[in-house]
Structures are given as C-alpha cells and as structure tokens.
Design a protein around this motif. Structure first.
Motif, short mmCIF file in Angstrom:
data_model
loop_
_atom_site.label_atom_id
_atom_site.label_comp_id
_atom_site.label_asym_id
_atom_site.label_seq_id
_atom_site.Cartn_x
_atom_site.Cartn_y
_atom_site.Cartn_z
N ALA A 149 53.79 36.65 41.95
CA ALA A 149 52.65 37.17 41.19
C ALA A 149 51.96 36.08 40.37
O ALA A 149 50.73 36.10 40.19
N PHE A 150 52.73 35.11 39.88
CA PHE A 150 52.17 34.08 39.01
C PHE A 150 51.88 32.76 39.74
O PHE A 150 51.41 31.81 39.11
N ALA A 151 52.12 32.70 41.03
CA ALA A 151 51.90 31.46 41.76
C ALA A 151 50.44 31.01 41.69
O ALA A 151 50.15 29.82 41.54
N SER A 152 49.53 31.96 41.76
CA SER A 152 48.10 31.61 41.74
C SER A 152 47.66 31.11 40.37
O SER A 152 46.58 30.50 40.25
N LYS A 153 48.47 31.32 39.34
CA LYS A 153 48.16 30.84 38.00
C LYS A 153 48.87 29.51 37.70
O LYS A 153 48.87 29.05 36.55
N GLY A 154 49.48 28.93 38.71
CA GLY A 154 50.12 27.63 38.54
C GLY A 154 51.49 27.66 37.92
O GLY A 154 52.01 26.63 37.50
#
Length: 207
Positions: free
Chosen positions: A116-121
C-alpha cells in the motif's frame, strides 16, 4: 542516542489508545491459514516457544530521535543493505523468525502495508533472527511477503540496535524517518491500523 521520555501529540495518544482498546475487546481475526497451529497458539495467549513484546508503542519526537541507525546487513539474496539506503525514505524494519507465533499473525498486515505504501516511497526490510534461507523463503511465500529480509542468526544487527530492540522481544517493528532515525517502535505483534497511522505521519513530515 535519544532520551526515552516521549511527548506524542494529543491526537496520536487518542489514535493509539483507541487501537489498544479495540485490540482488547475484538477477538483476533484470522490472519493466516485456519490450520496454522502457531497462529492459534498466539491467539490463545499461552506464549509457548517465544518471548514476545508487551504490545507497547513508543514514539520519538523530532527532538529525541537521535542519530540515524547504523544498519549493516545482507539479504538472503545477497544484496548488501547499509545505512545509506535508509536516507530519503521512510523505512519499516521488522524483526522476526518463522516459528514465532505473533510474527505469523502480523505478517499479512506487513505484507499489505508494504504494498500500500510502495507508491509513497516507503521501504520495508525484515531482520530474521534465527532462520536459514529455505525456512525464511517458505514463510515469505505463505504470507506473500515481497520485501527482502536479512539473516541475523549471529545477532550482529540486533546487537547494534539494542537501544531500541530488546533481544528477547520478537517481533519488534521500528519505523524510521527519512533520515534513518527511529521515530516509532512497536514491541510485539504489530497492529495494522496503528502501524499504518505511524507510517502515514512520517510520510506527511516535510522531506
């Protein structure tokens, strides 16, 4: 190193208090296979074969986070992970091993949050304190964990972090800010909503 008294924001106390209350009154949901005896053991609360954390959550304010962690390890796949790779990204560092019952309960939540947080780095790393590669790989397949783990059977990584990770408190999860400093610590099974809130706060901090 940081001093331990922490002064979290009032709203954060409310979030964490609410999470603790929910954990106390709502039975643990099935997070792994129904026939997983270790998961059932953790739900039963009998504590066999592991020494778990007490479930506490501690946050470190900006002024008490201290120095960046001096991380130095190599993943099961042979990739070196150093402190330099903690710079510029929020990092979740989870200490685990395959036969640890609460590790099995929290694994689906960690897997879900890592995606879920991969796209937020946000990056996730595991530190496995016991297992050989085959055992760790089987665990990761079972719980669909895609982020890498570093073997630490010799305790070198754990030893470098005893300020934050009690040697017998597995699982423990550290949440690091973009400077590689410990911003929060969860002892014991990581509650999904609590960990999500902690990560979200750090993602929102100015770079």
């Amino acid at each position: 190193m940081p001093s331990h008294p922490v002064s979290p924001l009032p709203e954060r106390r409310q979030v964490l208090r609410a999470a603790a209350l929910l954990a106390a009154v709502i039975p643990l949901a099935a997070c792994s296979k129904a026939d997983d005896p270790l998961a059932e053991q953790a739900r039963a609360g009998n504590g066999k074969n592991y020494i778990a954390g007490d479930g506490s959550v501690q946050e470190y304010g900006l002024e008490t986070r201290g120095d960046p962690l001096d991380l130095n390890g190599t993943t099961y796949e042979g990739k070196h992970i150093s402190a330099d790779q903690l710079q510029g990204k929020v990092t979740v560092l989870n200490f685990w091993y395959a036969a640890c019952a609460p590790c099995r309960l929290e694994a689906p939540h960690l897997s879900k949050l890592s995606k879920a947080f991969a796209s937020k780095g946000v990056q996730f790393f595991g530190v496995n304190v016991r297992d050989e590669k085959a055992t760790a790989a089987a665990f990761e397949r079972t719980f669909k964990i895609t982020y890498p783990s570093m073997p630490d059977a010799d305790g070198s990584i754990l030893l470098s972090m005893t300020e934050y990770v009690p040697p017998q408190a597995v699982p423990t999860t550290l949440v690091l800010d973009r400077q590689g400093r410990v911003a929060a610590r969860l002892l014991g099974e990581a509650d999904e909503s609590t960990l999500k809130a902690l990560i979200s706060d750090l993602v929102s901090e100015p770079a």
